[in-house]
Motif scaffolding. Structure first.
Motif, PDB file in Angstrom:
ATOM      1  N   GLY A 253      -0.136  -2.142  14.289  1.00 45.52           N
ATOM      2  CA  GLY A 253       1.246  -2.696  13.570  1.00 45.52           C
ATOM      3  C   GLY A 253       0.876  -3.582  12.491  1.00 45.52           C
ATOM      4  O   GLY A 253       1.934  -4.459  12.188  1.00 45.52           O
ATOM      5  N   ARG A 254      -0.327  -3.526  11.946  1.00 48.43           N
ATOM      6  CA  ARG A 254      -0.582  -4.436  10.727  1.00 48.43           C
ATOM      7  C   ARG A 254       0.231  -3.740   9.609  1.00 48.43           C
ATOM      8  O   ARG A 254      -0.060  -2.543   9.445  1.00 48.43           O
ATOM      9  CB  ARG A 254      -2.095  -4.390  10.704  1.00 48.43           C
ATOM     10  N   ASP A 255       0.558  -4.625   8.768  1.00 48.27           N
ATOM     11  CA  ASP A 255       1.223  -4.187   7.575  1.00 48.27           C
ATOM     12  C   ASP A 255       0.079  -4.280   6.467  1.00 48.27           C
ATOM     13  O   ASP A 255       0.114  -5.372   5.590  1.00 48.27           O
ATOM     14  CB  ASP A 255       2.229  -5.034   7.133  1.00 48.27           C
ATOM     15  N   CYS A 256      -0.724  -3.057   6.485  1.00 42.65           N
ATOM     16  CA  CYS A 256      -1.865  -3.095   5.359  1.00 42.65           C
ATOM     17  C   CYS A 256      -2.060  -1.511   5.096  1.00 42.65           C
ATOM     18  O   CYS A 256      -1.896  -0.734   5.736  1.00 42.65           O
ATOM     19  CB  CYS A 256      -2.994  -3.791   5.800  1.00 42.65           C
ATOM     20  N   ARG A 257      -2.849  -1.247   4.005  1.00 44.72           N
ATOM     21  CA  ARG A 257      -3.082  -0.167   3.606  1.00 44.72           C
ATOM     22  C   ARG A 257      -4.777  -0.041   3.538  1.00 44.72           C
ATOM     23  O   ARG A 257      -5.324  -0.880   3.141  1.00 44.72           O
ATOM     24  CB  ARG A 257      -2.664   0.279   2.128  1.00 44.72           C
ATOM     25  N   THR A 258      -5.171   1.281   3.650  1.00 49.87           N
ATOM     26  CA  THR A 258      -6.780   1.614   3.517  1.00 49.87           C
ATOM     27  C   THR A 258      -6.568   2.606   2.059  1.00 49.87           C
ATOM     28  O   THR A 258      -5.846   3.341   2.168  1.00 49.87           O
ATOM     29  CB  THR A 258      -7.375   2.065   4.568  1.00 49.87           C
ATOM     30  N   TYR A 259      -7.549   2.303   1.304  1.00 53.53           N
ATOM     31  CA  TYR A 259      -7.615   3.149  -0.056  1.00 53.53           C
ATOM     32  C   TYR A 259      -9.046   3.852   0.106  1.00 53.53           C
ATOM     33  O   TYR A 259      -9.957   3.094   0.363  1.00 53.53           O
ATOM     34  CB  TYR A 259      -7.437   2.268  -1.146  1.00 53.53           C
ATOM     35  N   LEU A 260      -8.932   5.099  -0.154  1.00 55.39           N
ATOM     36  CA  LEU A 260     -10.014   6.017   0.043  1.00 55.39           C
ATOM     37  C   LEU A 260     -10.405   6.520  -1.162  1.00 55.39           C
ATOM     38  O   LEU A 260      -9.624   7.258  -1.789  1.00 55.39           O
ATOM     39  CB  LEU A 260      -9.870   6.926   1.236  1.00 55.39           C
ATOM     40  N   ILE A 261     -11.528   6.385  -1.904  1.00 58.15           N
ATOM     41  CA  ILE A 261     -12.221   7.036  -2.861  1.00 58.15           C
ATOM     42  C   ILE A 261     -13.011   8.110  -2.411  1.00 58.15           C
ATOM     43  O   ILE A 261     -14.094   7.830  -1.859  1.00 58.15           O
ATOM     44  CB  ILE A 261     -12.656   6.030  -4.037  1.00 58.15           C
ATOM     45  N   VAL A 262     -12.905   9.388  -3.082  1.00 50.81           N
ATOM     46  CA  VAL A 262     -13.424  10.518  -2.658  1.00 50.81           C
ATOM     47  C   VAL A 262     -14.026  11.269  -3.810  1.00 50.81           C
ATOM     48  O   VAL A 262     -13.293  11.313  -4.842  1.00 50.81           O
ATOM     49  CB  VAL A 262     -12.827  11.470  -1.934  1.00 50.81           C
ATOM     50  N   GLY A 263     -15.081  11.667  -4.091  1.00 51.60           N
ATOM     51  CA  GLY A 263     -15.754  12.537  -5.097  1.00 51.60           C
ATOM     52  C   GLY A 263     -15.144  13.842  -5.321  1.00 51.60           C
ATOM     53  O   GLY A 263     -15.363  14.523  -3.886  1.00 51.60           O
ATOM     54  N   ASP A 264     -15.010  14.451  -6.245  1.00 54.81           N
ATOM     55  CA  ASP A 264     -14.660  15.955  -6.351  1.00 54.81           C
ATOM     56  C   ASP A 264     -15.965  16.731  -5.948  1.00 54.81           C
ATOM     57  O   ASP A 264     -15.737  17.654  -5.145  1.00 54.81           O
ATOM     58  CB  ASP A 264     -14.277  16.125  -7.707  1.00 54.81           C
ATOM     59  N   GLY A 265     -17.091  16.344  -6.140  1.00 58.81           N
ATOM     60  CA  GLY A 265     -18.372  17.046  -5.760  1.00 58.81           C
ATOM     61  C   GLY A 265     -18.516  16.783  -3.972  1.00 58.81           C
ATOM     62  O   GLY A 265     -18.782  17.606  -3.607  1.00 58.81           O
ATOM     63  N   GLU A 266     -18.228  15.727  -3.824  1.00 58.92           N
ATOM     64  CA  GLU A 266     -18.369  15.388  -2.365  1.00 58.92           C
ATOM     65  C   GLU A 266     -17.409  16.312  -1.565  1.00 58.92           C
ATOM     66  O   GLU A 266     -17.649  16.443  -0.247  1.00 58.92           O
ATOM     67  CB  GLU A 266     -17.591  13.884  -2.340  1.00 58.92           C
TER      68      GLU A 266
ATOM     69  N   ASP B 128     -11.711  11.406  -7.153  1.00 60.48           N
ATOM     70  CA  ASP B 128     -12.257  11.021  -8.564  1.00 60.48           C
ATOM     71  C   ASP B 128     -12.742  12.468  -9.003  1.00 60.48           C
ATOM     72  O   ASP B 128     -13.792  12.950  -8.761  1.00 60.48           O
ATOM     73  CB  ASP B 128     -13.403  10.183  -8.387  1.00 60.48           C
ATOM     74  N   ASN B 129     -11.672  13.083  -9.721  1.00 62.45           N
ATOM     75  CA  ASN B 129     -11.879  14.457 -10.257  1.00 62.45           C
ATOM     76  C   ASN B 129     -12.484  14.437 -11.460  1.00 62.45           C
ATOM     77  O   ASN B 129     -11.963  14.562 -12.641  1.00 62.45           O
ATOM     78  CB  ASN B 129     -10.434  15.173 -10.215  1.00 62.45           C
ATOM     79  N   ASN B 130     -13.744  13.980 -11.517  1.00 61.11           N
ATOM     80  CA  ASN B 130     -14.597  13.722 -12.957  1.00 61.11           C
ATOM     81  C   ASN B 130     -15.290  15.008 -13.319  1.00 61.11           C
ATOM     82  O   ASN B 130     -16.210  15.032 -14.323  1.00 61.11           O
ATOM     83  CB  ASN B 130     -15.323  12.574 -12.894  1.00 61.11           C
ATOM     84  N   LYS B 131     -14.983  16.046 -12.735  1.00 58.04           N
ATOM     85  CA  LYS B 131     -15.545  17.408 -13.079  1.00 58.04           C
ATOM     86  C   LYS B 131     -17.000  17.866 -12.768  1.00 58.04           C
ATOM     87  O   LYS B 131     -17.599  18.755 -12.949  1.00 58.04           O
ATOM     88  CB  LYS B 131     -15.185  17.818 -14.460  1.00 58.04           C
ATOM     89  N   LYS B 132     -17.713  16.609 -12.525  1.00 54.79           N
ATOM     90  CA  LYS B 132     -19.355  16.809 -12.383  1.00 54.79           C
ATOM     91  C   LYS B 132     -19.600  16.282 -10.921  1.00 54.79           C
ATOM     92  O   LYS B 132     -19.013  15.487 -10.357  1.00 54.79           O
ATOM     93  CB  LYS B 132     -19.891  16.154 -13.364  1.00 54.79           C
ATOM     94  N   GLN B 133     -20.900  16.889 -10.602  1.00 54.98           N
ATOM     95  CA  GLN B 133     -21.522  16.392  -9.184  1.00 54.98           C
ATOM     96  C   GLN B 133     -23.147  16.160  -9.735  1.00 54.98           C
ATOM     97  O   GLN B 133     -23.562  16.505 -10.939  1.00 54.98           O
ATOM     98  CB  GLN B 133     -21.311  17.197  -8.120  1.00 54.98           C
ATOM     99  N   LEU B 134     -24.116  16.061  -8.861  1.00 53.49           N
ATOM    100  CA  LEU B 134     -25.625  16.003  -9.041  1.00 53.49           C
ATOM    101  C   LEU B 134     -25.954  17.089  -9.993  1.00 53.49           C
ATOM    102  O   LEU B 134     -26.812  16.741 -10.958  1.00 53.49           O
ATOM    103  CB  LEU B 134     -26.166  15.755  -7.644  1.00 53.49           C
TER     104      LEU B 134
ATOM    105  N   THR C 104     -13.989  23.752  -5.937  1.00 54.23           N
ATOM    106  CA  THR C 104     -13.011  23.528  -5.062  1.00 54.23           C
ATOM    107  C   THR C 104     -11.402  23.614  -5.203  1.00 54.23           C
ATOM    108  O   THR C 104     -10.560  23.604  -4.670  1.00 54.23           O
ATOM    109  CB  THR C 104     -12.978  22.083  -4.799  1.00 54.23           C
ATOM    110  N   GLY C 105     -11.225  24.548  -6.578  1.00 57.97           N
ATOM    111  CA  GLY C 105     -10.159  25.003  -6.709  1.00 57.97           C
ATOM    112  C   GLY C 105      -8.951  23.715  -7.337  1.00 57.97           C
ATOM    113  O   GLY C 105      -9.612  22.617  -7.689  1.00 57.97           O
TER     114      GLY C 105
ATOM    115  N   GLY D  32     -24.615  19.755 -11.683  1.00 63.02           N
ATOM    116  CA  GLY D  32     -23.859  20.430 -12.711  1.00 63.02           C
ATOM    117  C   GLY D  32     -22.290  20.239 -12.560  1.00 63.02           C
ATOM    118  O   GLY D  32     -22.038  19.203 -11.917  1.00 63.02           O
ATOM    119  N   TYR D  33     -21.602  20.982 -13.149  1.00 61.28           N
ATOM    120  CA  TYR D  33     -20.052  21.315 -13.278  1.00 61.28           C
ATOM    121  C   TYR D  33     -19.711  21.581 -11.751  1.00 61.28           C
ATOM    122  O   TYR D  33     -20.128  22.390 -11.181  1.00 61.28           O
ATOM    123  CB  TYR D  33     -19.471  21.971 -14.251  1.00 61.28           C
ATOM    124  N   VAL D  34     -18.687  20.817 -11.262  1.00 58.59           N
ATOM    125  CA  VAL D  34     -18.314  21.146  -9.751  1.00 58.59           C
ATOM    126  C   VAL D  34     -17.843  22.871  -9.871  1.00 58.59           C
ATOM    127  O   VAL D  34     -18.052  23.359  -8.922  1.00 58.59           O
ATOM    128  CB  VAL D  34     -16.938  20.376  -9.505  1.00 58.59           C
ATOM    129  N   LYS D  35     -17.030  23.065 -10.913  1.00 58.12           N
ATOM    130  CA  LYS D  35     -16.585  24.644 -10.737  1.00 58.12           C
ATOM    131  C   LYS D  35     -17.763  25.624 -10.649  1.00 58.12           C
ATOM    132  O   LYS D  35     -17.542  26.645 -10.340  1.00 58.12           O
ATOM    133  CB  LYS D  35     -15.748  24.745 -12.125  1.00 58.12           C
TER     134      LYS D  35
END
Length: 277
Positions: free
Chosen positions: A138-151, A177-183, A193-194, A185-188
Motif C-alpha cells: 500500500g505504499r504510494d510510490c513508483r518504480t522507474y525502470l530503464i531498459v536498453g533496446d539492445g538489452e 532507451d531506444n538509441n538504436k545501437k548495442q555493443l 526487435t521491431g 552494431g545497430y540493433v536492427k
C-alpha cells in the motif's frame, strides 16, 4: 512546464553528462554512449519527478530507479552525486580497486542505487518485484525502470513486460532507451526487435513514443498518471548524446580515450553549460 524548470533540467542533464565524462577520464575508459543517452531522463527523474531524499536514501515510501542497462551506471552515479547522496569527487574512482562505484550499478556499494543490475534483462524482473511489493504494502510510490533496446534481445524482458501488464503493476513505469545501437552494431542488424511502441501496446501498456533527449517531453510523459494500464515510454535517443564526437562514432558503446580527448569533450559540454547561465 515553465521556462525556469525547463532550463534547470537542461542544466542538470548537462551536469550529468559532465560528471560521467569526468568519471571516464579518471578511469581512461567506460560505457560512454549508453550513459550519455539517458542523461536527460535521469535529469527529469531526479530533478523533479521522483520522491527521493539523499539524507534518507532507504526511506520506505521513496520512488525507486532500476537501471536495468546497468552499464550506464556512471550516468546514475553522476545524477546521485549532484543530488547530494555522496561527495561529487567520489565518482572519479569509477571501477577502480576498492571503489563504491563499479562499472555496473550495485546497491550494496553505492548510496541511492536501488537495485544491482548489469546482467542484461534481469533488472526488468527485479523492478517488477519491487513495484509489486510496494503495491501490496500500500505504499504510494513508483518504480522507474530503464531498459536498453539492445538489452531487449533478452526474452526475460518480455516475460517481465507481460507480467507487468497482466497483473496491472501500474506503479511501475518502463522507459526503453531506444538509441538504436548495442555493443556489436545497430540493433536492427543484430536482432531486430521491431516497433517497441506497438509491442508494448499489444502487451497491454499505455505506451507512448517521445524524443528521449527532450526534457519537456520527458516531463510530460513521466508525470502522467497511470489508470488501469502500466505506462511504457519509448525514448528515441541518440547514443552518445551531448558530445558530437561520440554521437558520430559508430562503436561508441564502450570507449577508451586519452586525456586530451576527454578534455575536448568536457570543454564542449562546459561551454554549453556556460552559455545557459
Amino acid at each position: 512546464m515553465d521556462q525556469n524548470l525547463e532550463k534547470e533540467l537542461k542544466r542538470f542533464a548537462l551536469q550529468i553528462r559532465i560528471g560521467a565524462v569526468e568519471e571516464f577520464k579518471a578511469r581512461g575508459f567506460g560505457h560512454v554512449g549508453g550513459s550519455l543517452s539517458i542523461a536527460d531522463a535521469l535529469a527529469v527523474l531526479y530533478g523533479t519527478v521522483m520522491n527521493v531524499d539523499p539524507k534518507d536514501p532507504k526511506k520506505e515510501d521513496r520512488d525507486k530507479l532500476v537501471c536495468s542497462k546497468g552499464h550506464a551506471g556512471p550516468a546514475v552515479y553522476a545524477a546521485l552525486a549532484l543530488k547530494g547522496y555522496f561527495p561529487y569527487e567520489d565518482i572519479k574512482t569509477l571501477n577502480q580497486p576498492g571503489t563504491n562505484f563499479p562499472s555496473h550499478c550495485d546497491r550494496n556499494k553505492t548510496p541511492g542505487v536501488d537495485m544491482t543490475t548489469g546482467s542484461l534483462g534481469q533488472g526488468t524482473s527485479l523492478a517488477v518485484g519491487m513495484a509489486l511489493g510496494d503495491k501490496i504494502k500500500g505504499r504510494d510510490c513508483r518504480t522507474y525502470l530503464i531498459v536498453g533496446d539492445g538489452e531487449s534481445d533478452e526474452g526475460q524482458v518480455w516475460e517481465a513486460a507481460m507480467f507487468t501488464a497482466a497483473k496491472k503493476v501500474t506503479n511501475l513505469v518502463w522507459l526503453i532507451d531506444n538509441n538504436k545501437k548495442q555493443l556489436d552494431g545497430y540493433v536492427k542488424d543484430i536482432f531486430d526487435t521491431g516497433d517497441f511502441l506497438e509491442k508494448f501496446k499489444a502487451f497491454g501498456f499505455d505506451a507512448v513514443r517521445i524524443d528521449g533527449n527532450d526534457v519537456t517531453q520527458l516531463y510530460d510523459a513521466l508525470t502522467k498518471k497511470a489508470e488501469d494500464k502500466p505506462i511504457a515510454i519509448i525514448l528515441d535517443t541518440v547514443k552518445g548524446k551531448g558530445v558530437k564526437e561520440v554521437e558520430e562514432t559508430m562503436s561508441n558503446h564502450s570507449m577508451t580515450m586519452d586525456d586530451e580527448t576527454y578534455d575536448r569533450w568536457l570543454a564542449e559540454l562546459n561551454a554549453e553549460l556556460d552559455a545557459m547561465a
